[in-house]
Design a protein around this motif. Structure first.
Motif, short mmCIF file in Angstrom:
data_model
loop_
_atom_site.label_atom_id
_atom_site.label_comp_id
_atom_site.label_asym_id
_atom_site.label_seq_id
_atom_site.Cartn_x
_atom_site.Cartn_y
_atom_site.Cartn_z
N PHE A 253 74.25 45.26 1.49
CA PHE A 253 74.93 45.19 2.66
C PHE A 253 74.42 45.91 3.96
N ASP A 254 74.78 45.42 5.21
CA ASP A 254 74.25 46.11 6.31
C ASP A 254 75.38 47.32 6.68
N ILE A 255 74.85 48.33 6.87
CA ILE A 255 75.75 49.34 7.71
C ILE A 255 76.32 48.94 8.81
N SER A 256 77.56 48.90 8.94
CA SER A 256 78.32 48.18 10.01
C SER A 256 78.92 49.26 11.09
N PHE A 257 79.19 50.53 10.59
CA PHE A 257 79.91 51.60 11.58
C PHE A 257 79.05 52.86 11.50
N LEU A 258 78.71 53.43 12.47
CA LEU A 258 77.89 54.68 12.31
C LEU A 258 78.62 55.65 13.56
N SER A 259 78.83 57.13 13.04
CA SER A 259 79.07 57.87 14.07
C SER A 259 78.68 59.41 13.70
N VAL A 266 78.91 59.75 9.61
CA VAL A 266 80.01 59.01 8.89
C VAL A 266 79.79 57.51 9.11
N TYR A 267 79.71 56.80 8.15
CA TYR A 267 79.32 55.43 8.14
C TYR A 267 79.96 54.53 7.06
N GLU A 268 79.96 53.22 7.10
CA GLU A 268 80.85 52.25 6.39
C GLU A 268 79.80 51.32 6.10
N VAL A 269 79.72 50.96 4.71
CA VAL A 269 78.71 50.03 4.13
C VAL A 269 79.35 49.13 2.97
N GLY A 270 79.47 47.89 3.04
CA GLY A 270 79.76 47.07 1.83
C GLY A 270 81.43 47.56 1.50
N GLY A 271 82.14 47.88 2.62
CA GLY A 271 83.52 48.21 2.48
C GLY A 271 83.83 49.52 2.09
N VAL A 272 82.70 50.50 1.74
CA VAL A 272 82.78 51.79 1.13
C VAL A 272 82.60 52.81 2.38
N LEU A 273 83.26 53.84 2.59
CA LEU A 273 83.14 54.93 3.40
C LEU A 273 82.19 56.06 2.86
#
Length: 833
Positions: A253-259, A266-273
C-alpha cells in the motif's frame, strides 16, 4: 400517475460490538502526547501510544485536516458547520469550535505557525486562475481577523521550520490523485521558501510524486514514490547536508497521510496507523479502539422519489414498475398501493421490463455477485427467479418478444443477445456493432481487458479486505479511488454517494480585495476585467458608482464590520442580494455615505477574477511583443473554452501572430475543431475596386503562433497541445501536461447515486504508439514557473514563448499578398501573354 413519496429502508451490516478496532484513519497529526485523526468524518483524539480514542467533533459533513497547535492544547481544522468549508479552532478538551475564516471558498487547514498565534491555510479566495487545483497561502490570527496572503504564487500544503523563518511547501497535491505510478505534469516537488528573503528553492527536483512535507528538527520528511516499486513511502531531506534518504519501505500500500510532531512522525498505510520515533526512525503500529454508536451505519429510511428512472408499464396500463436507488417499486397509475417488489438492500436491481403477457417483470440484478437477469412473477406472490448464469459482463435495457417467450438485450461488447425464457439459454444474434458509451464495472469495460497487467482480482481482495473498516461513505470512496488508481490510467474517478452533506450558505461578494488599518476595512483593489467584458462587473465598477480603491466600508445593512473577524463574516447569506453599504473616504463614521449595491454570487465573483486574470495576461503579451501578438486563453476544451477562443481570436485578427495559452486547461473534448479555426489556411484573395483587398476566408491568421502548457492542463488539455504539435503549428513552451488524456470515459452510477468513471478507449499516435499516459505532452522549451520570478510579477513561460514567436515573425512574417497589376484583357494584351 399521482405523486408518491417513496421511502426505502436501507439495511446495512451493523457491528454488534460497542468497542471497535479503528482503521482507515485519515488526516492524522501528532503532538507531544496525543494523536488526532479523522474517523467516520469526525475528529478523534487518542494517546500517542494507542488505546481508547475520544471523539472530539460530531456533526453533519466531514471535518478534515486537523492540526495540533505547537503547545498541543488546541486543534485547528476545516469544517462545514455553517455550510462552507472554513477554518475552525477548538480546545483538545472539547467545547465550542471558533470559526476563523468566512466566505464561499474552500479554506483548507495547512499548518500552525510555530508562534502558535497564527494559522496557515490554503484558499482560492483571491486567485483568478480557473483551475480548481490552484490555491494560495494565507496567514490568519488564531482568534480570527483578516487573512494575510503570502507572496508565494500558489501552494497546497506546507510545513514551517522550527523558527518559523522558512516554509517547505508543494504546489500540487498528487499523492492522493487517482493515478498510481504517475509521472505527469501534476507531480510536485518540495520547495523551500525563505520567508525573510522571499526566495524559493526546489529541494527534491524529481519527476516522481513528492508530497506531504513535514518538518522535524533539521529534516524535512515527505512522501515519495521515486523508488523502483513506485509506492509512496517516507523520505527525508537533511537541511544541513541537502541529502535525501528513504526511510520506510512499504510495498503493498501507499502511505496516505503523514505529519510531524515534537518527537514523532505519524502516518497511515493500508488502513493502519503508525508512529515513528524521530531519533531512531523506527516505526511501530498504534492500536486504536473507539466506542461509537455507528449512527452512520444504522438502518434508515431514504426518500427516493427524486431518483426515479427506468419505468415500465403493465399491459393493462394500470400499474407501473420503476427503479429507484437500486430497488424496483410497483405503483398504481391512479389509486392503490405502492410495493417494493425486490427489497434487496445491497443489490443493484435495475432496468425493469414488463412482459406483454403481464406475467413477469424481467430486470437486471447483481445480487449473485454478477449482473444476471431475474424474473419476478406479477400475478402471484412468489420470489424472483434467476434466469441467466452469464457469470460475467453487463447488459442494458431488456426487450420482450411479443409472445413473451424471449428477451433481447445488448451487452457490454455491443452484441445483441437473445434469451429463451423457458431455458435461460442465450444466443448472440448477428448484428452490426455500433460503438457507444455504456455503464458497468472495470473488469468488463476498461479498455484493456488484461487490466494493464495488474492482478485485478488480487487488488480487489487487498482493498476489499478494508471495506469492513469503513465507517462512512467517504471511507468507501477513498478505498474505491485507491483501487481504481492501481490501473495507472486517467479518468478513473470516484464521486458522490450517500455522504452527510450540509446545506450551503453562500457569501455575497463585492469584487474587491480587502485591507485593514486602525480605522477599519478598506477597498484594497477593485477587480476589473477588460472594458469589453460585460459578463460580470464589481458593483463598484459601474457607471455612476462613486466608490474608489482606498475607500472604507463600515457596515452592510446596518451591521458593522467587526475588525476581529474576516470581513466576509458580515456578508454571509447575501449572495445576489441588494444591500446598503456605509462607505467613507477617510475612515471617519461622521463622513460616511450610503451606497446601494447588489452583491455578487460566488460564481460571479470567481468569473470577474478569471476575466481580470486573462486581461492581465493579454496586456503582458501586448507589452512583451510591442503590440504585435494577440493573446488567446482557453480555460478548457468545452463550452467556455470555445467561447473564449472565438471571442479572443476573432477580436485580435489584426495582430501579426498569436500566443495560445492553455495552462490550467480543464479539458473537455478533443481539440480538432479548435485547431481548424486557428490554422485555417488562406485559400483565396479578393481585390475590390471600392474597398480593401482581403483574404478569403476573411477571418484567418497568416502569422506564427506559439502555445503555453503546464502541469495543470489535462485531458482535453493534453489533447490540444498534442494536436498543436502534430500539425506543426508552432513552438510549445512551459512544463509537461497532466497526462490523463487516455480516451473517452463513461460514468457508471452506483446504488446510492454515487459513481465511477471508466475509460473504455485509449488514444494513440499516428506512428502507432500509445499516447504518453501518466507522462503528458512535453514542451519544446521547458520553462519552470519559478516562484522567484513570479513573485517579481514576471512570467518566465510567457516571456519565452513570446520571444520564440517573435523570432518566427521576424524570419517569416505573415503578410497578405498584394494584388497584381491590372491586366490588358484585349486581344492584343492576351496574345502577348
Amino acid at each position: 400517475m399521482k405523486n408518491f413519496i417513496i421511502l426505502l429502508l436501507v439495511l446495512v451490516s451493523l457491528n454488534t460490538f460497542s468497542q471497535i478496532n479503528a482503521k482507515l484513519m485519515r488526516h492524522v497529526d501528532v503532538s507531544e502526547n496525543q494523536i488526532c485523526f479523522v474517523y467516520g468524518g469526525d475528529i478523534w483524539l487518542v494517546d500517542k501510544k494507542g488505546g481508547m480514542a475520544i471523539q472530539l467533533t460530531n456533526s453533519p459533513g466531514e471535518e478534515s485536516y486537523p492540526k495540533f497547535s505547537p503547545n498541543g492544547q488546541e486543534i485547528a481544522f476545516t469544517a462545514s458547520y455553517r455550510g462552507n468549508p472554513d477554518i475552525y479552532v477548538m480546545s483538545v478538551l472539547g467545547g465550542l469550535p471558533q470559526r476563523i475564516t468566512y466566505g464561499s471558498h474552500y479554506d483548507r487547514m495547512v499548518e500552525w505557525h510555530p508562534s502558535g498565534e497564527k494559522i496557515l491555510f490554503a484558499s482560492r479566495r483571491e486567485t483568478g486562475i480557473p483551475s480548481g487545483w490552484i490555491n494560495q497561502f494565507f496567514l490568519v490570527p488564531k482568534i480570527g481577523g483578516i487573512p494575510e496572503k503570502l507572496p508565494i504564487p500558489y501552494g497546497q500544503t506546507g510545513t514551517f521550520s522550527p523558527d518559523g523563518k522558512q516554509l517547505a511547501y508543494i504546489t500540487k497535491i498528487t499523492e492522493n490523485y487517482p493515478f498510481k505510478r504517475y509521472r505527469g505534469g501534476l507531480t510536485s516537488d518540495v520547495i523551500l521558501f525563505d520567508l525573510e528573503n522571499k526566495t524559493a528553492k526546489n529541494i527534491t527536483d524529481n519527476v516522481a510524486n513528492d508530497g506531504k512535507p513535514a518538518w522535524a528538527n533539521d529534516k524535512i520528511y515527505f512522501t515519495s514514490d521515486r523508488a523502483d516499486n513506485m509506492r509512496l513511502n517516507v523520505w527525508s531531506y537533511d537541511i544541513n547536508t541537502e541529502s535525501l534518504k528513504q526511510v520506510t519501505e512499504y510495498d503493498d500500500f501507499d502511505i496516505s497521510f503523514l505529519s510531524a510532531g515534537p518527537k514523532d512522525l505519524v502516518y497511515e498505510v493500508g488502513g493502519v496507523l503508525y508512529t515513528m520515533d524521530l531519533g531512531s526512525e523506527q516505526s511501530k503500529e498504534v492500536q486504536v479502539t473507539v466506542v461509537d454508536d455507528l449512527t452512520l451505519e444504522m438502518n434508515r429510511r431514504v426518500k427516493v422519489d427524486k431518483k426515479i428512472k427506468n419505468m415500465t408499464v403493465s399491459p393493462s396500463a394500470k400499474r407501473i414498475v420503476l427503479e429507484a436507488r437500486g430497488e424496483l417499486f410497483n405503483l398504481p397509475v391512479k389509486e392503490g398501493y405502492v410495493k417494493n417488489i425486490t427489497s434487496s438492500s445491497g443489490a443493484f436491481d435495475q432496468n425493469p421490463s414488463w412482459s406483454p403477457s403481464g406475467d413477469f417483470v424481467a430486470y437486471w440484478s447483481d445480487k449473485s455477485g454478477e449482473y444476471e437477469i431475474y424474473l419476478q412473477p406479477m400475478r402471484k406472490d412468489a420470489k424472483a427467479k434467476k434466469l441467466t448464469s452469464r457469470n460475467k459482463g453487463f447488459g442494458y435495457k431488456l426487450h420482450w418478444s411479443p409472445n413473451s417467450k424471449k428477451i433481447a438485450f445488448i451487452d457490454e461488447k455491443n452484441n445483441i443477445n437473445i434469451v429463451d425464457v423457458s431455458t435461460g439459454t442465450i444466443e448472440i444474434a448477428d448484428n452490426f456493432k455500433w460503438n457507444y458509451g455504456h455503464g458497468g464495472r472495470y473488469r468488463d469495460f476498461f479498455y484493456d481487458e488484461n487490466m494493464q497487467q495488474v492482478d485485478w482480482q488480487d487488488l480487489r481482495t487487498r482493498y476489499g479486505s478494508l471495506i469492513k473498516d469503513a465507517r462512512s461513505r467517504w471511507d468507501v470512496s477513498f478505498l474505491q479511488s485507491n483501487l481504481l488508481s492501481e490501473l495507472s490510467a486517467g479518468h478513473t474517478y470516484t464521486f458522490g454517494g450517500d455522504n452527510q452533506n450540509v446545506e450551503s450558505v453562500n457569501t455575497g461578494f463585492l469584487g474587491i480585495d480587502w485591507s485593514l488599518d486602525t480605522k477599519g476595512y478598506r477597498i484594497k483593489r477593485i477587480v476589473k476585467p477588460a472594458s469589453w467584458d460585460a459578463e460580470n462587473r464589481s458593483p463598484f465598477d459601474r457607471p455612476g458608482v462613486k466608490v474608489s480603491e482606498g475607500d472604507y466600508i463600515h457596515s452592510v445593512n446596518g451591521m458593522s464590520l467587526p475588525l476581529n473577524k474576516d470581513p466576509y463574516a458580515a456578508f454571509e447569506g447575501l449572495d445576489g442580494k441588494t444591500v446598503t453599504l456605509k462607505i467613507s473616504k477617510t475612515g471617519n463614521l461622521s463622513e460616511t455615505k450610503e451606497i446601494i449595491v447588489t452583491c455578487l454570487t460566488p460564481e460571479e465573483e470567481g468569473n470577474i477574477r478569471y476575466l481580470d486574470w486573462i486581461e492581465q495576461n493579454r496586456l503582458r503579451v501586448e507589452e512583451l511583443s510591442d503590440g504585435k501578438l494577440g493573446y488567446v486563453y482557453m480555460t478548457n476544451t468545452g463550452g467556455r473554452g470555445q467561447l473564449d477562443l472565438v471571442k479572443m481570436y476573432y477580436g485580435q485578427l489584426d495582430k501579426e501572430g498569436f500566443i495560445i495559452d492553455e495552462r490550467f486547461n480543464g479539458g473537455g473534448q478533443l481539440a480538432d475543431r479548435f485547431l481548424e479555426l486557428m490554422l485555417r489556411p488562406v485559400i483565396y484573395n479578393l481585390y475590390w475596386r471600392h474597398g480593401k483587398s482581403h483574404t478569403f476566408p476573411v477571418k484567418a491568421n497568416t502569422g506564427p503562433m506559439g502555445m503555453l502548457i503546464n502541469g495543470w492542463a489535462g485531458s482535453g488539455g493534453d489533447g490540444l497541445p498534442w494536436a498543436f504539435r502534430e500539425l506543426d503549428a508552432g513552438p510549445i513552451v512551459g512544463e509537461r501536461t497532466v497526462g490523463i488524456l487516455v480516451g473517452p470515459a463513461t460514468g457508471h452510477e452506483l446504488i446510492d447515486g454515487g459513481g465511477i468513471t471508466v475509460p473504455g478507449a485509449r488514444l494513440y499516435y499516428n506512428n502507432g504508439k500509445w499516447f504518453d499516459e501518466g507522462v503528458g505532452v512535453k514542451p519544446d522549451f521547458a520553462v519552470w514557473d519559478d516562484p522567484n520570478l513570479l513573485m517579481k510579477d514576471r512570467d518566465p513561460q510567457m516571456e519565452k514563448v513570446v520571444n520564440e514567436v517573435m523570432k518566427l515573425l521576424e524570419s517569416n512574417p505573415g503578410m497578405a499578398t498584394p494584388p497584381p497589376a491590372m491586366q490588358d484583357r484585349t486581344a492584343n494584351g492576351l496574345n502577348k501573354n
